[in-house]
Design a protein around this motif. Structure first.
Motif, PDB file in Angstrom:
ATOM      1  N   UNK A   1       0.825  -1.201   0.072  1.00  0.00           N
ATOM      2  CA  UNK A   1       0.028   0.080  -0.012  1.00  0.00           C
ATOM      3  C   UNK A   1       0.963   1.371   0.013  1.00  0.00           C
ATOM      4  N   UNK A   2       0.563   2.198  -0.921  1.00  0.00           N
ATOM      5  CA  UNK A   2       0.986   3.377  -0.896  1.00  0.00           C
ATOM      6  C   UNK A   2       2.435   3.241  -1.109  1.00  0.00           C
ATOM      7  N   UNK A   3       2.786   2.387  -2.209  1.00  0.00           N
ATOM      8  CA  UNK A   3       4.020   1.972  -2.818  1.00  0.00           C
ATOM      9  C   UNK A   3       4.832   3.246  -3.372  1.00  0.00           C
ATOM     10  N   UNK A   4       4.121   4.098  -4.061  1.00  0.00           N
ATOM     11  CA  UNK A   4       4.554   5.385  -4.601  1.00  0.00           C
ATOM     12  C   UNK A   4       5.586   5.978  -3.574  1.00  0.00           C
ATOM     13  N   UNK A   5       5.210   6.034  -2.261  1.00  0.00           N
ATOM     14  CA  UNK A   5       6.249   6.837  -1.534  1.00  0.00           C
ATOM     15  C   UNK A   5       7.602   6.588  -1.321  1.00  0.00           C
ATOM     16  N   UNK A   6       7.809   5.086  -1.636  1.00  0.00           N
ATOM     17  CA  UNK A   6       9.129   4.359  -1.561  1.00  0.00           C
ATOM     18  C   UNK A   6       9.599   4.442  -3.047  1.00  0.00           C
ATOM     19  N   UNK A   7       8.727   4.165  -4.193  1.00  0.00           N
ATOM     20  CA  UNK A   7       9.278   3.867  -5.360  1.00  0.00           C
ATOM     21  C   UNK A   7       9.781   5.034  -5.964  1.00  0.00           C
ATOM     22  N   UNK A   8       9.162   6.118  -5.695  1.00  0.00           N
ATOM     23  CA  UNK A   8       9.668   7.208  -6.437  1.00  0.00           C
ATOM     24  C   UNK A   8      10.981   7.505  -5.980  1.00  0.00           C
ATOM     25  N   UNK A   9      11.517   7.116  -4.919  1.00  0.00           N
ATOM     26  CA  UNK A   9      12.780   7.466  -4.475  1.00  0.00           C
ATOM     27  C   UNK A   9      13.693   6.263  -4.791  1.00  0.00           C
ATOM     28  N   UNK A  10      13.265   4.951  -4.565  1.00  0.00           N
ATOM     29  CA  UNK A  10      13.955   3.822  -4.881  1.00  0.00           C
ATOM     30  C   UNK A  10      13.228   2.630  -5.320  1.00  0.00           C
ATOM     31  N   UNK A  11      12.909   2.172  -6.512  1.00  0.00           N
ATOM     32  CA  UNK A  11      12.027   1.357  -6.936  1.00  0.00           C
ATOM     33  C   UNK A  11      12.606  -0.113  -6.822  1.00  0.00           C
ATOM     34  N   UNK A  12      11.836  -1.077  -5.695  1.00  0.00           N
ATOM     35  CA  UNK A  12      12.189  -2.177  -5.708  1.00  0.00           C
ATOM     36  C   UNK A  12      10.968  -3.384  -6.149  1.00  0.00           C
ATOM     37  N   UNK A  13      10.055  -2.864  -5.986  1.00  0.00           N
ATOM     38  CA  UNK A  13       8.823  -3.774  -6.605  1.00  0.00           C
ATOM     39  C   UNK A  13       8.844  -3.185  -8.124  1.00  0.00           C
ATOM     40  N   UNK A  14       8.492  -4.186  -9.013  1.00  0.00           N
ATOM     41  CA  UNK A  14       8.198  -3.784 -10.393  1.00  0.00           C
ATOM     42  C   UNK A  14       9.475  -3.648 -11.205  1.00  0.00           C
ATOM     43  N   UNK A  15      10.494  -4.284 -10.560  1.00  0.00           N
ATOM     44  CA  UNK A  15      12.084  -4.409 -11.324  1.00  0.00           C
ATOM     45  C   UNK A  15      12.314  -5.630 -11.725  1.00  0.00           C
ATOM     46  N   UNK A  16      12.581  -5.897 -13.047  1.00  0.00           N
ATOM     47  CA  UNK A  16      12.777  -7.319 -13.639  1.00  0.00           C
ATOM     48  C   UNK A  16      13.654  -7.972 -12.965  1.00  0.00           C
ATOM     49  N   UNK A  17      13.506  -9.584 -12.940  1.00  0.00           N
ATOM     50  CA  UNK A  17      14.729 -10.301 -12.704  1.00  0.00           C
ATOM     51  C   UNK A  17      15.906 -10.033 -13.399  1.00  0.00           C
ATOM     52  N   UNK A  18      17.081 -10.138 -12.679  1.00  0.00           N
ATOM     53  CA  UNK A  18      18.267  -9.782 -13.313  1.00  0.00           C
ATOM     54  C   UNK A  18      18.850 -10.850 -14.517  1.00  0.00           C
ATOM     55  N   UNK A  19      18.441 -12.153 -14.351  1.00  0.00           N
ATOM     56  CA  UNK A  19      18.604 -12.810 -15.531  1.00  0.00           C
ATOM     57  C   UNK A  19      17.999 -12.577 -16.714  1.00  0.00           C
ATOM     58  N   UNK A  20      16.650 -12.206 -16.605  1.00  0.00           N
ATOM     59  CA  UNK A  20      15.721 -11.796 -17.671  1.00  0.00           C
ATOM     60  C   UNK A  20      16.526 -10.408 -18.310  1.00  0.00           C
ATOM     61  N   UNK A  21      16.772  -9.556 -17.419  1.00  0.00           N
ATOM     62  CA  UNK A  21      17.325  -8.555 -18.048  1.00  0.00           C
ATOM     63  C   UNK A  21      18.945  -8.717 -18.569  1.00  0.00           C
ATOM     64  N   UNK A  22      19.582  -9.834 -18.176  1.00  0.00           N
ATOM     65  CA  UNK A  22      20.654 -10.224 -18.914  1.00  0.00           C
ATOM     66  C   UNK A  22      20.536 -10.530 -20.231  1.00  0.00           C
ATOM     67  N   UNK A  23      19.475 -11.467 -20.195  1.00  0.00           N
ATOM     68  CA  UNK A  23      18.954 -12.113 -21.614  1.00  0.00           C
ATOM     69  C   UNK A  23      18.563 -10.956 -22.678  1.00  0.00           C
ATOM     70  N   UNK A  24      17.750 -10.154 -22.340  1.00  0.00           N
ATOM     71  CA  UNK A  24      17.411  -9.117 -23.161  1.00  0.00           C
ATOM     72  C   UNK A  24      18.241  -8.063 -23.506  1.00  0.00           C
ATOM     73  N   UNK A  25      19.354  -7.676 -22.481  1.00  0.00           N
ATOM     74  CA  UNK A  25      20.541  -7.081 -22.899  1.00  0.00           C
ATOM     75  C   UNK A  25      21.281  -7.692 -23.915  1.00  0.00           C
ATOM     76  N   UNK A  26      21.548  -8.919 -23.737  1.00  0.00           N
ATOM     77  CA  UNK A  26      22.449  -9.882 -24.706  1.00  0.00           C
ATOM     78  C   UNK A  26      21.647  -9.638 -25.868  1.00  0.00           C
ATOM     79  N   UNK A  27      20.654  -9.692 -25.962  1.00  0.00           N
ATOM     80  CA  UNK A  27      19.876  -9.453 -27.574  1.00  0.00           C
ATOM     81  C   UNK A  27      19.861  -8.140 -27.990  1.00  0.00           C
ATOM     82  N   UNK A  28      19.601  -7.057 -27.104  1.00  0.00           N
ATOM     83  CA  UNK A  28      19.509  -5.690 -27.834  1.00  0.00           C
ATOM     84  C   UNK A  28      20.589  -4.836 -27.198  1.00  0.00           C
ATOM     85  N   UNK A  29      21.381  -4.987 -26.378  1.00  0.00           N
ATOM     86  CA  UNK A  29      22.366  -4.172 -25.709  1.00  0.00           C
ATOM     87  C   UNK A  29      21.892  -2.906 -25.021  1.00  0.00           C
ATOM     88  N   UNK A  30      22.721  -1.854 -24.807  1.00  0.00           N
ATOM     89  CA  UNK A  30      22.304  -0.995 -23.853  1.00  0.00           C
ATOM     90  C   UNK A  30      22.774   0.344 -24.745  1.00  0.00           C
TER      91      UNK A  30
END
Length: 311
Positions: free
Chosen positions: A213-242
């Motif tokens: 509840x009231x997640x925005x109060x924290x997420x606007x400073x540091x987002x923890x929920x709604x962040x993709x898994x590191x392994x998924x990020x690695x696969x997408x970055x391997x495909x598309x780069x940064x």
């Protein structure tokens, strides 16, 4: 019966029919889901973007146009930005986000309500023409904000898809939204420019964890929920780069609502400031949130035609 209790049945219904389930209690069987909606809905003849520009947006999920605004316009907007950042009465307000551990303003939301100059920019035909062309219909401002990343102390932001947040916490049904970011300071490799994963907009990455509840109060400073898994990020970055579009103040970055992006801390003495306008198609108005018990406050998720003074 409390409003909190009343929200639960609608939330259950939304989850059952949700094409993009997220904020899950367990890891899904697939790392991502294919996007259902087309990326570019308009045609070259519908607006100012050329076929090659539309193709680039379709393929990569973003388009950078250097020199979108001239020096005079940048100076005018920079003055308006500093006027807003200098308002002591904005500190501590719900629409004002300060840097973790300091009172320095990091973000101001609803800037097209706070400032007449930024309202004019949000309604600039040059912007609206591009956005309507990409989205294939009339639009409204779902969210507006300025981000200010001070020299040496400006914090970064985790990888995320805006649509994942807007879908889960605002109730945005489909991927019919575009962000327009105008850089008001020179962006270079060391002052924390926005980084994007090309092609990541073609898939939806479900995230783990029930939205507090009231997640925005924290997420606007540091987002923890709604962040993709590191392994998924690695696969997408391997495909598309940064990629991190950089350049002089006045450039325009258009990016799809589902393009994964983030930013590093500002390690340089040079501040970085951008103004963002999120345009949502009018037939894609928000409903009951798909991954939260209630919608975020008005200054984060506007209704079409809504204008609520907060100064």
């Amino acid at each position: 019966m409390s409003a909190q209790t009343q929200a639960r049945p609608a939330q259950v219904d939304a989850r059952r029919d949700d094409p993009y389930p997220t904020r899950l209690s367990r890891r899904p069987d697939l790392p991502w889901l294919s996007r259902r909606e087309p990326v570019v809905k308009g045609r070259p003849e519908d607006g100012p973007l050329s076929r090659s520009q539309l193709d680039e947006f379709e393929r990569r999920g973003f388009l950078f146009e250097p020199g979108f605004l001239d020096e005079r316009e940048v100076a005018d907007l920079t003055g308006a930005l500093h006027d807003l950042l200098g308002r002591d009465d904005f500190r501590g307000r719900d629409f004002s986000v300060t840097e973790p551990g300091s009172k320095e303003i990091r973000s101001l939301f609803a800037v097209h309500v706070l400032s007449e100059r930024f309202r004019e920019l949000a309604e600039d035909p040059r912007l609206l023409g591009r956005v309507r062309q990409i989205l294939g219909g009339d639009v409204y401002v779902h969210q507006s904000r300025i981000n200010y990343k001070p020299g040496f102390h400006g914090k970064g932001f985790n990888w995320h898809s805006d649509f994942e947040t807007w879908h889960a916490e605002d109730g945005m049904p489909a991927m019919h939204a575009v962000s327009a970011s105008i850089v008001l300071t020179d962006n270079h490799a060391f002052n924390g420019p926005l980084m994007l994963i090309p092609g990541s907009h073609k898939v939806f990455v479900p995230c783990l964890g029930e939205t507090p509840d009231d997640h925005h109060k924290q997420s606007l400073k540091t987002q923890e929920f709604g962040v993709p898994d590191n392994q998924v990020l690695r696969e997408l970055i391997d495909r598309g780069g940064i990629e991190a579009p950089t350049g002089k103040a006045g450039g325009l970055l258009l990016f799809d609502c589902n393009t994964l992006h983030g930013s590093n801390a500002n390690m340089s003495p040079d501040p970085r400031s951008n103004v963002f306008f999120v345009y949502n198609r009018r037939d894609n108005v928000c409903v009951t949130p798909y991954g939260a018990r209630r919608r975020r406050p008005w200054f984060l998720a506007h209704e079409p035609g809504a204008s609520r003074p907060c100064a």
